[in-house]
Design a protein around this motif. Sequence first.
Motif, PDB file in Angstrom:
ATOM      1  N   ILE A  51       0.794  -1.254   0.030  1.00  0.00           N
ATOM      2  CA  ILE A  51       0.004  -0.038  -0.103  1.00  0.00           C
ATOM      3  C   ILE A  51       0.816   1.124  -0.027  1.00  0.00           C
ATOM      4  O   ILE A  51       0.765   2.255  -0.743  1.00  0.00           O
ATOM      5  CB  ILE A  51      -0.964  -0.002   1.246  1.00  0.00           C
ATOM      6  N   THR A  52       2.047   1.205   1.027  1.00  0.00           N
ATOM      7  CA  THR A  52       2.900   2.591   0.939  1.00  0.00           C
ATOM      8  C   THR A  52       3.381   2.473  -0.614  1.00  0.00           C
ATOM      9  O   THR A  52       3.597   3.500  -0.902  1.00  0.00           O
ATOM     10  CB  THR A  52       3.912   2.210   1.692  1.00  0.00           C
ATOM     11  N   PHE A  53       3.727   1.592  -1.289  1.00  0.00           N
ATOM     12  CA  PHE A  53       4.414   1.562  -2.619  1.00  0.00           C
ATOM     13  C   PHE A  53       3.377   2.368  -3.526  1.00  0.00           C
ATOM     14  O   PHE A  53       3.863   3.258  -4.145  1.00  0.00           O
ATOM     15  CB  PHE A  53       4.998   0.199  -3.137  1.00  0.00           C
ATOM     16  N   VAL A  54       2.225   1.680  -3.546  1.00  0.00           N
ATOM     17  CA  VAL A  54       1.233   2.132  -4.309  1.00  0.00           C
ATOM     18  C   VAL A  54       1.071   3.792  -4.011  1.00  0.00           C
ATOM     19  O   VAL A  54       0.704   4.576  -5.056  1.00  0.00           O
ATOM     20  CB  VAL A  54      -0.219   1.450  -4.301  1.00  0.00           C
ATOM     21  N   LEU A  55       1.214   4.131  -2.892  1.00  0.00           N
ATOM     22  CA  LEU A  55       0.769   5.671  -2.480  1.00  0.00           C
ATOM     23  C   LEU A  55       1.874   6.462  -3.078  1.00  0.00           C
ATOM     24  O   LEU A  55       1.942   7.427  -3.585  1.00  0.00           O
ATOM     25  CB  LEU A  55       0.715   5.936  -0.991  1.00  0.00           C
ATOM     26  N   GLY A  56       3.087   5.924  -3.092  1.00  0.00           N
ATOM     27  CA  GLY A  56       4.229   6.476  -3.710  1.00  0.00           C
ATOM     28  C   GLY A  56       4.056   6.724  -5.119  1.00  0.00           C
ATOM     29  O   GLY A  56       4.388   7.854  -5.893  1.00  0.00           O
ATOM     30  N   ALA A  57       3.703   5.686  -5.729  1.00  0.00           N
ATOM     31  CA  ALA A  57       3.487   5.623  -7.484  1.00  0.00           C
ATOM     32  C   ALA A  57       2.301   6.812  -7.642  1.00  0.00           C
ATOM     33  O   ALA A  57       2.382   7.536  -8.486  1.00  0.00           O
ATOM     34  CB  ALA A  57       2.995   4.406  -7.940  1.00  0.00           C
ATOM     35  N   MET A  58       1.041   6.632  -6.696  1.00  0.00           N
ATOM     36  CA  MET A  58       0.021   7.808  -7.030  1.00  0.00           C
ATOM     37  C   MET A  58       0.598   9.160  -6.905  1.00  0.00           C
ATOM     38  O   MET A  58       0.131   9.882  -7.507  1.00  0.00           O
ATOM     39  CB  MET A  58      -1.195   7.306  -6.230  1.00  0.00           C
ATOM     40  N   SER A  59       1.279   9.269  -5.661  1.00  0.00           N
ATOM     41  CA  SER A  59       1.789  10.868  -5.682  1.00  0.00           C
ATOM     42  C   SER A  59       2.644  11.141  -6.726  1.00  0.00           C
ATOM     43  O   SER A  59       2.583  12.334  -6.955  1.00  0.00           O
ATOM     44  CB  SER A  59       2.549  10.758  -4.303  1.00  0.00           C
ATOM     45  N   THR A  60       3.525  10.345  -7.378  1.00  0.00           N
ATOM     46  CA  THR A  60       4.437  10.691  -8.390  1.00  0.00           C
ATOM     47  C   THR A  60       3.406  11.029  -9.842  1.00  0.00           C
ATOM     48  O   THR A  60       3.779  12.130 -10.264  1.00  0.00           O
ATOM     49  CB  THR A  60       5.278   9.634  -9.166  1.00  0.00           C
ATOM     50  N   TRP A 123       8.931   1.027   5.491  1.00  0.00           N
ATOM     51  CA  TRP A 123       9.257   2.538   5.575  1.00  0.00           C
ATOM     52  C   TRP A 123       9.869   3.055   4.206  1.00  0.00           C
ATOM     53  O   TRP A 123       9.976   4.318   3.996  1.00  0.00           O
ATOM     54  CB  TRP A 123      10.060   2.919   6.841  1.00  0.00           C
ATOM     55  N   THR A 124      10.309   2.257   3.484  1.00  0.00           N
ATOM     56  CA  THR A 124      10.933   2.788   2.253  1.00  0.00           C
ATOM     57  C   THR A 124      10.213   2.342   0.944  1.00  0.00           C
ATOM     58  O   THR A 124      10.869   2.669  -0.361  1.00  0.00           O
ATOM     59  CB  THR A 124      12.633   2.217   2.225  1.00  0.00           C
ATOM     60  N   ALA A 125       9.072   1.679   1.033  1.00  0.00           N
ATOM     61  CA  ALA A 125       8.390   1.278  -0.043  1.00  0.00           C
ATOM     62  C   ALA A 125       7.771   2.709  -0.641  1.00  0.00           C
ATOM     63  O   ALA A 125       7.828   2.591  -1.882  1.00  0.00           O
ATOM     64  CB  ALA A 125       7.081   0.609   0.522  1.00  0.00           C
ATOM     65  N   PHE A 126       7.449   3.702   0.193  1.00  0.00           N
ATOM     66  CA  PHE A 126       6.818   4.964  -0.393  1.00  0.00           C
ATOM     67  C   PHE A 126       8.174   5.531  -1.797  1.00  0.00           C
ATOM     68  O   PHE A 126       7.587   5.663  -2.726  1.00  0.00           O
ATOM     69  CB  PHE A 126       6.679   5.942   0.494  1.00  0.00           C
ATOM     70  N   PRO A 127       9.276   5.661  -1.128  1.00  0.00           N
ATOM     71  CA  PRO A 127      10.084   6.313  -1.969  1.00  0.00           C
ATOM     72  C   PRO A 127      10.523   5.408  -3.380  1.00  0.00           C
ATOM     73  O   PRO A 127      10.689   5.849  -4.231  1.00  0.00           O
ATOM     74  CB  PRO A 127      11.444   6.655  -1.303  1.00  0.00           C
ATOM     75  N   LEU A 128      10.496   3.889  -3.022  1.00  0.00           N
ATOM     76  CA  LEU A 128      10.603   3.056  -4.184  1.00  0.00           C
ATOM     77  C   LEU A 128       9.408   3.349  -5.153  1.00  0.00           C
ATOM     78  O   LEU A 128       9.657   3.221  -6.338  1.00  0.00           O
ATOM     79  CB  LEU A 128      10.761   1.725  -3.830  1.00  0.00           C
ATOM     80  N   GLY A 129       8.297   3.504  -4.596  1.00  0.00           N
ATOM     81  CA  GLY A 129       7.170   3.761  -5.517  1.00  0.00           C
ATOM     82  C   GLY A 129       7.314   5.034  -6.418  1.00  0.00           C
ATOM     83  O   GLY A 129       7.113   5.293  -7.538  1.00  0.00           O
ATOM     84  N   ILE A 130       7.929   6.184  -5.800  1.00  0.00           N
ATOM     85  CA  ILE A 130       8.205   7.400  -6.382  1.00  0.00           C
ATOM     86  C   ILE A 130       9.244   7.218  -7.491  1.00  0.00           C
ATOM     87  O   ILE A 130       9.142   7.598  -8.784  1.00  0.00           O
ATOM     88  CB  ILE A 130       9.007   8.366  -5.396  1.00  0.00           C
ATOM     89  N   LEU A 131      10.269   6.410  -7.096  1.00  0.00           N
ATOM     90  CA  LEU A 131      11.608   5.960  -8.084  1.00  0.00           C
ATOM     91  C   LEU A 131      11.246   5.252  -9.192  1.00  0.00           C
ATOM     92  O   LEU A 131      11.455   5.534 -10.521  1.00  0.00           O
ATOM     93  CB  LEU A 131      12.590   5.469  -7.217  1.00  0.00           C
ATOM     94  N   VAL A 132      10.394   3.954  -9.020  1.00  0.00           N
ATOM     95  CA  VAL A 132       9.993   3.273 -10.216  1.00  0.00           C
ATOM     96  C   VAL A 132       8.970   4.053 -11.013  1.00  0.00           C
ATOM     97  O   VAL A 132       9.231   3.936 -12.353  1.00  0.00           O
ATOM     98  CB  VAL A 132       9.293   1.845  -9.544  1.00  0.00           C
ATOM     99  N   THR A 133       8.178   4.575 -10.581  1.00  0.00           N
ATOM    100  CA  THR A 133       7.068   5.433 -11.573  1.00  0.00           C
ATOM    101  C   THR A 133       7.659   6.538 -12.058  1.00  0.00           C
ATOM    102  O   THR A 133       7.603   6.586 -13.465  1.00  0.00           O
ATOM    103  CB  THR A 133       5.780   5.826 -10.521  1.00  0.00           C
ATOM    104  N   GLY A 134       8.623   6.944 -11.566  1.00  0.00           N
ATOM    105  CA  GLY A 134       9.182   8.472 -12.077  1.00  0.00           C
ATOM    106  C   GLY A 134      10.192   8.014 -13.171  1.00  0.00           C
ATOM    107  O   GLY A 134       9.903   8.717 -14.348  1.00  0.00           O
ATOM    108  N   ALA A 135      10.961   6.823 -12.849  1.00  0.00           N
ATOM    109  CA  ALA A 135      11.735   6.330 -14.113  1.00  0.00           C
ATOM    110  C   ALA A 135      10.870   5.657 -15.179  1.00  0.00           C
ATOM    111  O   ALA A 135      11.444   5.838 -16.346  1.00  0.00           O
ATOM    112  CB  ALA A 135      12.494   4.958 -13.459  1.00  0.00           C
ATOM    113  N   ASP A 136       9.652   5.259 -15.145  1.00  0.00           N
ATOM    114  CA  ASP A 136       8.927   4.695 -15.960  1.00  0.00           C
ATOM    115  C   ASP A 136       8.259   5.612 -16.861  1.00  0.00           C
ATOM    116  O   ASP A 136       7.447   5.435 -17.807  1.00  0.00           O
ATOM    117  CB  ASP A 136       8.093   3.499 -15.508  1.00  0.00           C
ATOM    118  N   LEU A 137       7.839   6.988 -16.396  1.00  0.00           N
ATOM    119  CA  LEU A 137       7.156   8.011 -16.939  1.00  0.00           C
ATOM    120  C   LEU A 137       7.528   8.394 -18.232  1.00  0.00           C
ATOM    121  O   LEU A 137       6.673   8.670 -19.115  1.00  0.00           O
ATOM    122  CB  LEU A 137       6.530   9.294 -15.957  1.00  0.00           C
ATOM    123  N   PRO A 138       8.567   8.291 -18.625  1.00  0.00           N
ATOM    124  CA  PRO A 138       8.900   8.769 -20.155  1.00  0.00           C
ATOM    125  C   PRO A 138       8.232   7.882 -21.058  1.00  0.00           C
ATOM    126  O   PRO A 138       8.141   8.105 -22.348  1.00  0.00           O
ATOM    127  CB  PRO A 138      10.687   8.766 -20.353  1.00  0.00           C
TER     128      PRO A 138
END
Length: 229
Positions: A51-60, A123-138
């Motif tokens: 869930i934390t990972f998904v929230l990171g992806a959504m926020s990105t 506790w680190t799933a959120f930033p991983l969600g940001i990194l994975v989603t941000g890297a794939d957005l192009p």
Amino acid sequence: MAGSQVHQVINGGLLVGIASLALADSLNPATIAVITLILLTVSHRPVGSAITFVLGAMSTVFTLGMVIFLGANAAADAVGEGLIWLRRGVFLIAAIALAVAGLRRFKGRERKGIDLPSWFGVWTAFPLGILVTGADLPNAFPYFIAIERMVAADIDIPVGLFVLAGYALVYCIPCLILLALGLAHGDKVRSRLRKVLDRFSTGTIKRSIPAAIALFVLATAVITIVLWP
């Protein structure tokens, strides 16, 4: 914006089109793979991590979309050709991604196994969600097309931000469904996920000249759209 225009944005063809783009964009291998790995390998608080990972992806998705949307609106107001350049940028990104994919198909390569980083946890799933989603957005062509359509429709900023929030939610629906299935059916779902993951993360991707040519043709077609007056 008049009330009738807001009603059209929320209930009309524009919203249906953006929702369709979000559904297409939601079939994202990167985010789905991470949820799969969480279900298969994480034994301590997997639900919280997912869930934390998904929230990171959504926020990105929402935050970057907001920045592009607001910036494009400002450019369109300040410069008459702001929207044209946004549209060209969208298709240029798509053309580059297609050309790179075409180059990669000229040569066979071994698939590299994927795994969660050693530092992964709830506790680190959120930033991983940001990194994975941000890297794939192009590679997320539907995402940029959706924003371009919103700017072209000249919708109000509050309505646009509401639509972007909905887009971010739809983007994560497959991850949430996968998580729910994994929790509800346990070992049965995990067994199938393991087979799928092994299939797409191991073995060899064979060289394919026809696929490479097809991708280059698509890239050329997209570049033509970019250069079209």
